[in-house]
Write an enzyme that holds these catalytic residues in place. Sequence first.
Site, mmCIF file in Angstrom:
data_model
loop_
_atom_site.group_PDB
_atom_site.id
_atom_site.type_symbol
_atom_site.label_atom_id
_atom_site.label_comp_id
_atom_site.label_asym_id
_atom_site.label_seq_id
_atom_site.Cartn_x
_atom_site.Cartn_y
_atom_site.Cartn_z
ATOM 1 N N ASP A 114 0.857 -1.165 0.000
ATOM 2 C CA ASP A 114 0.000 0.000 0.000
ATOM 3 C C ASP A 114 0.900 1.224 0.000
ATOM 4 O OD1 ASP A 114 -2.388 1.397 2.366
ATOM 5 O OD2 ASP A 114 -2.151 1.687 0.219
ATOM 6 N N CYS A 326 -12.666 -27.703 7.949
ATOM 7 C CA CYS A 326 -11.489 -26.891 7.658
ATOM 8 C C CYS A 326 -10.227 -27.740 7.657
ATOM 9 C CB CYS A 326 -11.371 -25.762 8.691
ATOM 10 S SG CYS A 326 -9.940 -24.697 8.450
ATOM 11 N N CYS A 328 -7.090 -26.559 7.902
ATOM 12 C CA CYS A 328 -5.916 -25.878 8.445
ATOM 13 C C CYS A 328 -5.320 -26.662 9.609
ATOM 14 C CB CYS A 328 -6.266 -24.456 8.881
ATOM 15 S SG CYS A 328 -6.947 -24.318 10.557
ATOM 16 N N CYS A 331 -7.291 -26.713 12.983
ATOM 17 C CA CYS A 331 -8.461 -27.586 13.023
ATOM 18 C C CYS A 331 -8.069 -29.061 12.962
ATOM 19 C CB CYS A 331 -9.431 -27.231 11.899
ATOM 20 S SG CYS A 331 -10.233 -25.636 12.185
ATOM 21 N N HIS A 357 -5.891 -20.223 11.486
ATOM 22 C CA HIS A 357 -7.218 -20.674 11.064
ATOM 23 C C HIS A 357 -7.957 -19.600 10.281
ATOM 24 C CE1 HIS A 357 -11.245 -22.278 10.923
ATOM 25 N NE2 HIS A 357 -11.641 -21.094 11.377
#
Lengths: 412, 309
Positions: A114, A326, A328, A331, A357
């Site tokens: 940015d 999920c 990830c 999880c 997560h």
Amino acid sequence: MAHVVPTVKMAGVATQASLESAPRIMRLVAECSRSRARAGELRLPHGTVATPVFMPVGTQATMKGITTEQLDALGCRICLGNTYHLGLRPGPELIQKANGLHGFMNWPHNLLTDSGGFQMVSLVSLSEVTEEGVRFRSPYDGSETLLSPEKSVQIQNALGSDIIMQLDDVVSSTVTGPRVEEAMYRSIRWLDRCIAAHQRPDKQNLFAIIQGGLDADLRATCLEEMTKRDVPGFAIGGLSGGESKSQFWRMVALSTSRLPKDKPRYLMGVGYATDLVVCVALGCDMFDCVFPTRTARFGSALVPTGNLQLRKKVFEKDFGPINPECTCPTCQKHSRAFLHALLHSDNTAALHHLTVHNIAYQLQLMSAVRTSIVEKRFPDFVRDFMGTMYGDPTLCPTWATDALASVGITLG
Amino acid sequence: IVRWQSVSVWSVAGRVEMTVSKFMAIQQALQPDWFQCLSDGEVSCKEAASIKRVRKSVDRSLLFLDNCLRLQEESEVLQKSVIIGVIEGGDVMEERLRSARETAKRPVGGFLLDGFQGNPTTLETRLCLLSSVTAELPEDKPRLISGIGRPDEVLKCIERGVDLFESFFPYQVTERGGALTFSFDYQLNPEEILLQQNGTQEEIKCVDQIKKMEITGCNQEITSFEINLKEKMYQEDFNPLVRGCSCYCCKNHTRAYVHHLLVTNELLAGVLLMMHNFEHYFGFFHSVREALKHDKLAQLKELIHRQAS
């Protein structure tokens, strides 16, 4: 006061050449036949990025407690750094010595920086805007820095990010009156100054940022002018602040209707799941937001039905994962009960697990959106998504229903 | 607060009166492989404990131990768990010996030597005590000690018969923005070691001790076994924390990057430093085991003591 509307001719001759050769980085793979949703591929110096894409925000050359290896393992291929913060600490000279931002943080994939424009809003009490640039007072030592379009591009050139943003004159979306118009025209002038100052158009893609606040005419003017500049991509800025969602979506829709189809559309600051899905329908390709990582640090886990406030007692003995679907690592390995206990302990472990997560959630959501577009079932996906999130597609917030309807997707 | 029937501990939920039955109920739930028995270690928290108080701590601890052993016998779940007996006795030789001998009579799986933690000077005065205690203990059962972390102190305890160490040392180093850099490669000659550490040990000796403490603002003294990544001199240092270290941080990042993370208060600083400090510290223990195997402990000891400030 007459506004100076810069024409392309006002840019230097040297930049004409660079404008003409602005790379076409977007390849469209599929388009929704009903809405404006598209699936595509961004070809960037550090690899291909599938769109629509959510880009996590790693402001100070780090993703809030998680390693680049973890981020890579989640499938992230592009994330954000911030010019204002990095420009102050550790500074562009040091980063250049470290082989750019990629080398400094050891991130092998893509980076988007940015310009520092947003800090004009977020740090408004410490900043002053003039035609020259933005004058910031450093919160660390009180010293003053002038962030001009040239300086912003110079810093971003040193950082070496794959996508760099123009410095824009950003006003909060809740501001009305002549300041909005002034900022819009100034952003066009600053875009030209950024284009002229950009030393590495072959290695770094400079995106323009459409401003104009919540005024349709101003937006339209900005779109008309900025699209005359042959930049590799366009961002829709000045939204995702305090404006009403009803105004928000209309400005997004207006913008995507006037932006070229063969270039990426980056909607800045958008990150809530519903907003992402709706704005993909409206024709946006790229998104960034601190929300998922920030909310993780408050103990909130993102799930298809909203979020779980894991600090709450109800999770004390809940031995299931945050989301059984999920994939990830959090999880796969940990239960809600364990995370709940960690959140009530005196260390930061839970925050890391939740950050992993929540980033996974966002990336998996975008991936699912993309697949549905490619498989020509995006409208059904949207209906399912809203049904899961709100209990029934018809219970979806009015603004979202209206926005989706405007592009041909009806709910329920 | 310790009484004959309980030890009070302070937890997140407030004060808990830990009776033997409560303690053992927790062990039944946790099902640990080993667990340290409930004991009266209050003496080590007090400045000057009377002989009477010290004697009580030994008696109480033995009573707790016998009660815990009895409850363990009655518990099916805890049959596979091993109780570690705790040796108390403060700084009173007679009581230490009594505690050691009596505890050794019980069917414990190992021994924890309590009350030896403190600052470097206090350990020095207790070394004799330590030797005498371990001399009373069976050879074939492990001896644990808590609160000893500095490499030089660890070696002194190992020489006196200690096998396992539990401490916060690597974590404390991490918390103050430090990276362990001391060498434990006793095979290398001294010049090579200095080169390996980029002369940082020399630099540390030149820095004023008080100034160092001001930088970190923490109570724990920085040791000479570490470098403080917050220091400005690391701002442009693109070397790994320790050359040759195979931890995630050293393989992927530089001192300059970790310095930046510390200066900007980023969470990742602690993550990276902890990974390094564990790896380095475990590496030290590996070299201790190797040195013992090949009868080179003296060389390792010399190397470590040369790096102690």
